[in-house]
Design a protein around this motif. Structure first.
Motif, PDB file in Angstrom:
ATOM      1  N   TYR A 273      -4.769 -45.125   6.627  1.00  0.00           N
ATOM      2  CA  TYR A 273      -3.721 -46.048   7.086  1.00  0.00           C
ATOM      3  C   TYR A 273      -4.293 -47.009   8.124  1.00  0.00           C
ATOM      4  CZ  TYR A 273       1.044 -47.488   8.306  1.00  0.00           C
ATOM      5  OH  TYR A 273       2.198 -48.213   8.506  1.00  0.00           O
ATOM      6  N   ALA A 274      -5.147 -46.471   9.007  1.00  0.00           N
ATOM      7  CA  ALA A 274      -5.764 -47.326  10.031  1.00  0.00           C
ATOM      8  C   ALA A 274      -6.722 -48.324   9.397  1.00  0.00           C
ATOM      9  CB  ALA A 274      -6.497 -46.457  11.053  1.00  0.00           C
ATOM     10  N   HIS A 275      -7.589 -47.848   8.496  1.00  0.00           N
ATOM     11  CA  HIS A 275      -8.582 -48.724   7.879  1.00  0.00           C
ATOM     12  C   HIS A 275      -7.943 -49.792   7.010  1.00  0.00           C
ATOM     13  CE1 HIS A 275     -12.230 -45.788   8.394  1.00  0.00           C
ATOM     14  NE2 HIS A 275     -11.771 -46.279   9.540  1.00  0.00           N
ATOM     15  N   ALA A 276      -6.803 -49.486   6.411  1.00  0.00           N
ATOM     16  CA  ALA A 276      -6.104 -50.488   5.593  1.00  0.00           C
ATOM     17  C   ALA A 276      -5.632 -51.670   6.440  1.00  0.00           C
ATOM     18  CB  ALA A 276      -4.914 -49.843   4.879  1.00  0.00           C
ATOM     19  N   ALA A 277      -5.481 -51.442   7.737  1.00  0.00           N
ATOM     20  CA  ALA A 277      -5.069 -52.510   8.657  1.00  0.00           C
ATOM     21  C   ALA A 277      -6.240 -53.005   9.494  1.00  0.00           C
ATOM     22  CB  ALA A 277      -3.953 -52.007   9.569  1.00  0.00           C
ATOM     23  N   GLY A 278      -7.464 -52.565   9.167  1.00  0.00           N
ATOM     24  CA  GLY A 278      -8.627 -52.985   9.927  1.00  0.00           C
ATOM     25  C   GLY A 278      -8.667 -52.404  11.320  1.00  0.00           C
TER      26      GLY A 278
ATOM     27  N   ALA B  74      -0.094 -38.461  20.310  1.00  0.00           N
ATOM     28  CA  ALA B  74       0.726 -38.736  21.492  1.00  0.00           C
ATOM     29  C   ALA B  74       2.158 -39.083  21.087  1.00  0.00           C
ATOM     30  CB  ALA B  74       0.114 -39.869  22.306  1.00  0.00           C
ATOM     31  N   ARG B  75       2.297 -39.886  20.045  1.00  0.00           N
ATOM     32  CA  ARG B  75       3.641 -40.262  19.589  1.00  0.00           C
ATOM     33  C   ARG B  75       4.396 -39.039  19.066  1.00  0.00           C
ATOM     34  NH1 ARG B  75       6.485 -44.731  17.884  1.00  0.00           N
ATOM     35  NH2 ARG B  75       7.811 -44.474  16.032  1.00  0.00           N
ATOM     36  N   LEU B  76       3.700 -38.213  18.275  1.00  0.00           N
ATOM     37  CA  LEU B  76       4.330 -37.007  17.750  1.00  0.00           C
ATOM     38  C   LEU B  76       4.806 -36.108  18.885  1.00  0.00           C
ATOM     39  CD1 LEU B  76       5.071 -35.097  15.428  1.00  0.00           C
ATOM     40  CD2 LEU B  76       2.719 -34.236  15.479  1.00  0.00           C
TER      41      LEU B  76
ATOM     42  N   LEU C 181       0.670 -49.760  14.900  1.00  0.00           N
ATOM     43  CA  LEU C 181       0.567 -49.088  13.600  1.00  0.00           C
ATOM     44  C   LEU C 181       1.263 -47.737  13.612  1.00  0.00           C
ATOM     45  CD1 LEU C 181      -3.095 -49.717  12.375  1.00  0.00           C
ATOM     46  CD2 LEU C 181      -0.994 -50.639  11.406  1.00  0.00           C
ATOM     47  N   ASN C 182       1.284 -47.138  14.775  1.00  0.00           N
ATOM     48  CA  ASN C 182       1.933 -45.840  14.934  1.00  0.00           C
ATOM     49  C   ASN C 182       3.358 -45.820  14.415  1.00  0.00           C
ATOM     50  OD1 ASN C 182       1.174 -43.347  15.839  1.00  0.00           O
ATOM     51  ND2 ASN C 182       0.877 -43.992  17.941  1.00  0.00           N
ATOM     52  N   ARG C 183       4.082 -46.897  14.694  1.00  0.00           N
ATOM     53  CA  ARG C 183       5.488 -46.946  14.302  1.00  0.00           C
ATOM     54  C   ARG C 183       5.647 -46.944  12.790  1.00  0.00           C
ATOM     55  NH1 ARG C 183       5.522 -50.264  18.952  1.00  0.00           N
ATOM     56  NH2 ARG C 183       5.129 -52.155  17.744  1.00  0.00           N
ATOM     57  N   GLY C 184       4.688 -47.563  12.098  1.00  0.00           N
ATOM     58  CA  GLY C 184       4.752 -47.553  10.644  1.00  0.00           C
ATOM     59  C   GLY C 184       4.273 -46.250  10.045  1.00  0.00           C
TER      60      GLY C 184
ATOM     61  N   SER D  49      -3.292 -49.087   1.459  1.00  0.00           N
ATOM     62  CA  SER D  49      -2.659 -48.252   2.467  1.00  0.00           C
ATOM     63  C   SER D  49      -1.971 -47.060   1.816  1.00  0.00           C
ATOM     64  CB  SER D  49      -1.624 -49.061   3.260  1.00  0.00           C
ATOM     65  OG  SER D  49      -0.905 -48.219   4.136  1.00  0.00           O
ATOM     66  N   PRO D  50      -2.135 -45.862   2.389  1.00  0.00           N
ATOM     67  CA  PRO D  50      -1.445 -44.695   1.841  1.00  0.00           C
ATOM     68  C   PRO D  50       0.023 -44.629   2.224  1.00  0.00           C
ATOM     69  CG  PRO D  50      -2.749 -44.055   3.737  1.00  0.00           C
ATOM     70  CD  PRO D  50      -3.038 -45.514   3.493  1.00  0.00           C
ATOM     71  N   GLY D  51       0.478 -45.556   3.076  1.00  0.00           N
ATOM     72  CA  GLY D  51       1.876 -45.560   3.485  1.00  0.00           C
ATOM     73  C   GLY D  51       2.145 -44.593   4.624  1.00  0.00           C
ATOM     74  N   PRO D  52       3.410 -44.494   5.046  1.00  0.00           N
ATOM     75  CA  PRO D  52       3.756 -43.595   6.158  1.00  0.00           C
ATOM     76  C   PRO D  52       3.472 -42.142   5.816  1.00  0.00           C
ATOM     77  CG  PRO D  52       5.561 -45.113   5.644  1.00  0.00           C
ATOM     78  CD  PRO D  52       4.570 -45.239   4.530  1.00  0.00           C
ATOM     79  N   LEU D  53       3.376 -41.347   6.855  1.00  0.00           N
ATOM     80  CA  LEU D  53       3.235 -39.913   6.649  1.00  0.00           C
ATOM     81  C   LEU D  53       4.506 -39.347   6.030  1.00  0.00           C
ATOM     82  CD1 LEU D  53       1.601 -38.756  10.028  1.00  0.00           C
ATOM     83  CD2 LEU D  53       0.483 -38.951   7.800  1.00  0.00           C
ATOM     84  N   PRO D  54       4.384 -38.301   5.231  1.00  0.00           N
ATOM     85  CA  PRO D  54       5.596 -37.669   4.700  1.00  0.00           C
ATOM     86  C   PRO D  54       6.441 -37.113   5.837  1.00  0.00           C
ATOM     87  CG  PRO D  54       3.662 -36.304   4.295  1.00  0.00           C
ATOM     88  CD  PRO D  54       3.159 -37.616   4.797  1.00  0.00           C
TER      89      PRO D  54
END
Length: 455
Positions: free
Chosen positions: A50-55, A67-69, A109-112, A268-273
């Motif tokens: 997910y990170a690499h898909a956004a560079g 931290a967000r979790l 990116l965390n929010r997505g 992008s693999p999309g959001p986490l399940p």
């Protein structure tokens, strides 16, 4: 023209062969999460993808995701490691990189990657003061006073009053530039540092004031809080230097750069399940640990409290950080029991954190040594300039003293004023010292205010 001449002419006209190009591979900084870490679990590969898909850096998103979790979890999920009772999973992380290194991108990116479905979740709040952190959980509600109001028909209506109290339990704070943290902490009467240290371990927050509207009380164990701070290397050093307060020990450190970001962006693999741990729950839930880990943590605690084990100051919270990280990794994997593999991954993240931290401290040492050398060099240059100036001054006085001797040789009655006028303007300030030098040399003497030649 011969064939040999023609061949030689062709050679002269051809372009010279190109020199081989050198590919410069940037040095990999110590402290990046290793490939074995990422390949150990599908969900970790998901986060990195997910990170690499956004560079963006995989390390940044991994740290900020944890931290967000920690700020999104129900507050009654805590770790039971066998030492110190139930432990809060509140996690503070610091990502370090130069300007434009993607520290803030990782936070957004965390929010997505890990969206929140809780409308009361305070997401990405800035930090302005210790009071502001406690205020994030506060609100105003109506409560019954115990009194009733009777209508003419005899109906009773409870009398309500507006009361400020804790109404929220989850928050994620983000500071884009860590230098702000140091500046806020320097303010007179600031409670920020103390509040952060208490929040990191889930202790009671807030303060009691004379006025009700300024009173804030957030009881220990009733909130979940995650914190992400972006630092430039230079701005991280003052925080690391503040180890005596215990603040830097409460952070997990990571680099913002990532040499593994591909040239071509992957899909992008999309959001986490959806994570089971994020659903609301009323009963306490304890994350448990393997027996080996429990025994190890207990043994370390006993040895430290006996004074038989010395732990470096910056490693004072190593065990607690690994407890938090391993529990969060288990929750990401859909489990409420920490496995040995979770603990091993947490140790990898801790070792990486220590490498980042130590690299920053080594940089601080190098900069301090360089500054010391510059100071010593500047001092030496100043001394040389002073010595040279003294030599130049001595030469000037000697030259004017010789001139005084020649001036006196012209005859008696030569006044000091006349001698001074005979000098160039730049030499006049040295006239008295020059005459003293001439007298010391036995060339002249003063009599009745006149300069006399001594034969």
């Amino acid at each position: 023209m011969t064939h040999a001449d023609m061949w030689e002419g062709d050679l002269l006209q051809d372009d010279p062969p190109e020199e081989p190009r050198l590919t410069v591979v940037p040095a990999r900084p110590d402290g990046l999460l290793p490939e074995d870490f990422w390949s150990s679990r599908p969900i970790l590969q998901h986060i990195r993808g997910y990170a690499h898909a956004a560079g963006c850096s995989g390390d940044v998103l991994m740290h900020s995701c944890l931290a967000r979790l920690s700020g999104m979890l129900p507050h009654n999920i805590q770790a039971l490691s066998g030492i110190g009772g139930r432990a809060s999973l509140n996690l503070f992380v610091a990502t370090v990189g130069g300007p434009g290194a993607g520290k803030s991108t990782g936070a957004s990116l965390n929010r997505g990657l890990l969206p929140s479905k809780d409308p009361e979740f305070r997401d990405g709040l800035p930090v302005g003061s210790g009071e502001g952190i406690a205020e994030a959980f506060m609100g105003t509600v109506e409560e019954e006073t115990g009194e009733v109001r009777r209508s003419r028909g005899g109906a009773e209506t409870p009398v309500m009053r507006r009361v400020r109290k804790q109404v929220r339990h989850n928050a994620f704070f983000y500071i884009d530039e860590g230098q702000i943290l140091a500046k806020l902490g320097e303010r007179s009467g600031s409670t920020l540092g103390e509040t952060l240290r208490r929040a990191a371990v889930g202790e009671t927050l807030g303060q009691t004031n004379a006025s009700e509207e300024r009173t804030r009380y957030i009881e220990a164990g009733t909130y979940s809080l995650g914190l992400l701070i972006g630092f430039q290397p230079a701005t991280a050093l003052p925080v690391l230097a503040d180890s005596s307060t215990g603040t830097p020990q409460r952070f997990l450190w990571g680099w913002a750069e990532d040499p593994a970001i591909p040239d071509v962006p992957p899909a992008s693999p999309g959001p986490l399940p959806d994570l089971d741990c994020l659903r609301s729950r009323w009963d306490p839930l304890d994350i448990t640990f393997p027996q080996r880990v429990r025994e190890m943590l207990w043994r370390e605690r006993v040895l430290r409290n006996r004074g038989e084990l010395h732990v470096p100051e910056l490693d004072g919270h190593a065990g607690l950080i690994k407890v938090k990280v391993s529990a969060l990794l288990a929750l990401l994997d859909g489990r409420y029991v920490v496995a040995e593999a979770d603990w091993e991954l947490a140790e990898v993240m801790w070792e990486s954190s220590c490498a980042v931290r130590d690299s920053l401290l080594a940089r601080a040492h190098r900069e301090a040594e360089a500054a010391k050398e510059q100071q010593e060099e500047a001092k030496l240059k100043a001394e040389l300039r002073a010595h040279q100036a003294k030599n130049d001054d001595d030469d000037t006085v000697q030259r004017i003293a010789i001139r005084a001797r020649e001036f006196a040789r012209k005859g008696s009655g030569q006044t000091l004023g006349a001698f001074r006028k005979s000098l160039a303007s730049r030499d006049r300030p040295h006239a008295v010292r020059a005459i003293d030098r001439a007298e010391a040399e036995g060339w002249v003497f003063m009599e009745d205010g006149c300069l006399c030649f001594k034969t």
